[in-house]
Design an enzyme around this catalytic site. Structure first.
Site, PDB file in Angstrom:
ATOM      1  N   LYS A 145     -12.720  45.998  74.988  1.00 53.00           N
ATOM      2  CA  LYS A 145     -11.545  45.650  74.157  1.00 53.00           C
ATOM      3  C   LYS A 145     -11.034  44.250  74.510  1.00 53.00           C
ATOM      4  CE  LYS A 145     -11.166  49.383  71.647  1.00 53.00           C
ATOM      5  NZ  LYS A 145     -11.825  49.355  70.322  1.00 53.00           N
ATOM      6  N   GLY A 168     -16.023  52.525  59.873  1.00 58.72           N
ATOM      7  CA  GLY A 168     -15.530  53.308  61.018  1.00 58.72           C
ATOM      8  C   GLY A 168     -14.879  54.630  60.666  1.00 58.72           C
ATOM      9  N   ALA A 191     -18.740  54.110  73.871  1.00 58.26           N
ATOM     10  CA  ALA A 191     -19.204  53.923  75.255  1.00 58.26           C
ATOM     11  C   ALA A 191     -19.746  55.253  75.740  1.00 58.26           C
ATOM     12  CB  ALA A 191     -18.051  53.484  76.154  1.00 58.26           C
ATOM     13  N   TYR A 233     -10.405  54.459  81.240  1.00 58.11           N
ATOM     14  CA  TYR A 233     -10.771  53.666  80.065  1.00 58.11           C
ATOM     15  C   TYR A 233     -11.945  52.742  80.409  1.00 58.11           C
ATOM     16  CZ  TYR A 233      -9.470  52.746  75.285  1.00 58.11           C
ATOM     17  OH  TYR A 233      -9.454  52.709  73.919  1.00 58.11           O
ATOM     18  N   ILE A 292      -4.072  58.110  69.617  1.00 58.11           N
ATOM     19  CA  ILE A 292      -4.105  59.040  68.478  1.00 58.11           C
ATOM     20  C   ILE A 292      -5.298  59.974  68.702  1.00 58.11           C
ATOM     21  CG2 ILE A 292      -4.469  59.220  65.975  1.00 58.11           C
ATOM     22  CD1 ILE A 292      -3.242  56.489  65.644  1.00 58.11           C
ATOM     23  N   ASP A 326     -25.399  51.365  61.058  1.00 55.75           N
ATOM     24  CA  ASP A 326     -25.294  51.522  62.513  1.00 55.75           C
ATOM     25  C   ASP A 326     -25.458  50.122  63.072  1.00 55.75           C
ATOM     26  OD1 ASP A 326     -25.916  51.731  65.241  1.00 55.75           O
ATOM     27  OD2 ASP A 326     -26.705  53.758  64.994  1.00 55.75           O
TER      28      ASP A 326
HETATM   29  P1  NAD Z   1     -13.324  57.632  65.367  1.00 57.08           P
HETATM   30  O1  NAD Z   1     -14.284  58.385  66.232  1.00 57.08           O
HETATM   31  O2  NAD Z   1     -12.778  58.310  64.190  1.00 57.08           O
HETATM   32  O3  NAD Z   1     -13.980  56.256  64.911  1.00 57.08           O
HETATM   33  C1  NAD Z   1     -14.935  55.564  65.681  1.00 57.08           C
HETATM   34  C2  NAD Z   1     -15.984  55.063  64.706  1.00 57.08           C
HETATM   35  O4  NAD Z   1     -16.939  54.231  65.379  1.00 57.08           O
HETATM   36  C3  NAD Z   1     -16.763  56.209  64.054  1.00 57.08           C
HETATM   37  O5  NAD Z   1     -16.652  56.146  62.664  1.00 57.08           O
HETATM   38  C4  NAD Z   1     -18.184  55.954  64.487  1.00 57.08           C
HETATM   39  O6  NAD Z   1     -19.123  56.330  63.496  1.00 57.08           O
HETATM   40  C5  NAD Z   1     -18.153  54.451  64.704  1.00 57.08           C
HETATM   41  N1  NAD Z   1     -19.289  53.992  65.494  1.00 57.08           N
HETATM   42  C6  NAD Z   1     -19.594  54.310  66.787  1.00 57.08           C
HETATM   43  N2  NAD Z   1     -20.784  53.761  67.106  1.00 57.08           N
HETATM   44  C7  NAD Z   1     -21.221  53.081  66.010  1.00 57.08           C
HETATM   45  C8  NAD Z   1     -22.390  52.326  65.711  1.00 57.08           C
HETATM   46  N3  NAD Z   1     -23.383  52.176  66.594  1.00 57.08           N
HETATM   47  N4  NAD Z   1     -22.512  51.767  64.476  1.00 57.08           N
HETATM   48  C9  NAD Z   1     -21.540  51.945  63.550  1.00 57.08           C
HETATM   49  N5  NAD Z   1     -20.417  52.661  63.766  1.00 57.08           N
HETATM   50  C10 NAD Z   1     -20.266  53.218  64.984  1.00 57.08           C
HETATM   51  O7  NAD Z   1     -12.148  57.197  66.363  1.00 57.08           O
HETATM   52  P2  NAD Z   1     -10.916  56.185  66.167  1.00 57.08           P
HETATM   53  O8  NAD Z   1      -9.980  56.523  67.255  1.00 57.08           O
HETATM   54  O9  NAD Z   1     -10.467  56.166  64.768  1.00 57.08           O
HETATM   55  O10 NAD Z   1     -11.575  54.785  66.543  1.00 57.08           O
HETATM   56  C11 NAD Z   1     -11.529  53.649  65.704  1.00 57.08           C
HETATM   57  C12 NAD Z   1     -11.191  52.423  66.513  1.00 57.08           C
HETATM   58  O11 NAD Z   1      -9.831  52.521  66.971  1.00 57.08           O
HETATM   59  C13 NAD Z   1     -12.031  52.220  67.757  1.00 57.08           C
HETATM   60  O12 NAD Z   1     -12.286  50.841  67.919  1.00 57.08           O
HETATM   61  C14 NAD Z   1     -11.116  52.710  68.857  1.00 57.08           C
HETATM   62  O13 NAD Z   1     -11.428  52.152  70.131  1.00 57.08           O
HETATM   63  C15 NAD Z   1      -9.800  52.178  68.336  1.00 57.08           C
HETATM   64  N6  NAD Z   1      -8.579  52.743  68.947  1.00 57.08           N
HETATM   65  C16 NAD Z   1      -8.382  54.089  68.970  1.00 57.08           C
HETATM   66  C17 NAD Z   1      -7.231  54.595  69.545  1.00 57.08           C
HETATM   67  C18 NAD Z   1      -6.995  56.089  69.605  1.00 57.08           C
HETATM   68  O14 NAD Z   1      -6.166  56.525  70.410  1.00 57.08           O
HETATM   69  N7  NAD Z   1      -7.652  56.873  68.791  1.00 57.08           N
HETATM   70  C19 NAD Z   1      -6.259  53.744  70.070  1.00 57.08           C
HETATM   71  C20 NAD Z   1      -6.483  52.361  70.021  1.00 57.08           C
HETATM   72  C21 NAD Z   1      -7.652  51.876  69.445  1.00 57.08           C
END
Ligand code: NAD
Length: 262
Positions: free
Chosen positions: A167, A13, A98, A160, A196, A67
């Site tokens: 989630k 990720g 999404a 959301y 974040i 992926d």
């Molecule tokens: P980010 O965009 O840096 O990371 C999202 C990741 O998902 C990316 O690396 C992307 O390549 C990967 N991804 C998406 N589709 C994919 C697929 N088909 N196959 C493989 N990988 C795939 O953003 P982030 O905020 O670091 O998100 C990481 C996690 O944290 C997510 O689950 C997000 O919902 C969760 N989250 C984020 C926040 C926030 O505010 N940023 C808060 C709570 C939870």
């Protein structure tokens, strides 16, 4: 001895330097973990390569494609990791997606296709990854699986929409996986992080308003940082949390406990 010495950890990720997965990776690396990374596609590969090159010992860090929507890629990933490492101690699952219209549109307009896609990538993928990680974690004598979630699963957070339902499913997956994998000494937990600024979060409109609200209303009166969430990830990855499984830990400066504040 460093907390993660001798532990092999797969990070799924990382998209760029803002990714939460990158914050967790840095915390694990600081404590001596051996790391491997996945990248979603060729477009993101360069980003991940550049970031990993910043880490000491990066020459030995496997960098593998995955992926989760492409049939066979999860299986191939863990096959390859098994060949290189023979075991796995920690899996960081930090992936979600999404379609924009299923986040910004009306909840009632979410299509079956949009719903399926969001749930496949953001919730099912934890089950898929855990299935292939299990034998490698058993070879390590146990392991820790960590995923990332958000409070919109518990309460309504505007815009959301479909991700909130994904989630909720993800958090349920955490509990069922924890129950099933516990006898193999594999723990499964989620971190419910405060907002974040990341690539994925930019798809949720109004993130800066939510961040302002956090500063005003969260008990600790501030927003969480990538490094802070990284440290919570380190806790869940390490033996410090060896009696914790099936949990969703809120890393949100206490925002989730707030009801009405005047
Ligand atoms: P980010 O965009 O840096 O990371 C999202 C990741 O998902 C990316 O690396 C992307 O390549 C990967 N991804 C998406 N589709 C994919 C697929 N088909 N196959 C493989 N990988 C795939 O953003 P982030 O905020 O670091 O998100 C990481 C996690 O944290 C997510 O689950 C997000 O919902 C969760 N989250 C984020 C926040 C926030 O505010 N940023 C808060 C709570 C939870």
């Amino acid at each position: 001895m460093a907390l993660m010495q001798g532990k092999k950890c797969l990070i799924m990720g990382v998209a760029n330097h803002r990714s939460i997965a990158w914050g967790i990776a840095r915390a694990l690396h600081r404590e001596g973990a051996e790391l491997a990374f996945t990248y979603q596609n060729d477009r993101l590969k360069g980003n991940v390569e550049k970031l990993v090159a910043e880490l000491e010992g990066h020459e030995n860090m496997p960098l593998l494609p995955c992926d989760v929507t492409i049939e066979g890629q999860l299986e191939a990933l863990f096959d390859e990791l098994g060949k290189r490492w023979g075991k796995l101690d920690v899996l960081v699952h930090s992936m979600a997606y999404a379609r924009t219209e299923d986040l910004t549109g009306r909840f009632i307009d979410i299509t079956a296709d949009g719903y399926k896609l969001a749930h496949e990538i953001s919730a099912w993928s934890l089950i898929g990854a855990a299935k292939y990680a299990k034998p490698l974690m058993e070879a390590a004598g146990g392991g820790s699986i960590i995923t990332m979630t958000y409070m919109a699963s518990e309460r309504v957070v505007e815009r959301y929409n479909v991700m909130a339902t994904a989630k909720a499913a993800l958090e349920c997956n955490v509990r069922y996986l924890a129950a099933e994998l516990g006898p193999s000494n594999i723990r499964v937990n989620g971190i419910s992080a405060g907002p974040i600024r990341t690539l994925a979060a930019s798809a949720v409109k109004g993130l800066s308003d939510i961040r302002d609200l956090m500063e005003e209303k969260a008990p600790l009166r501030r927003n969480v940082t990538q490094d802070e969430v990284g440290d919570v990830g380190l806790f869940l990855a390490s033996d410090l949390s060896r009696c914790v499984t099936g949990e969703i830990i809120h890393a949100d400066n206490g925002f989730n406990i707030v009801g009405v504040t005047l």
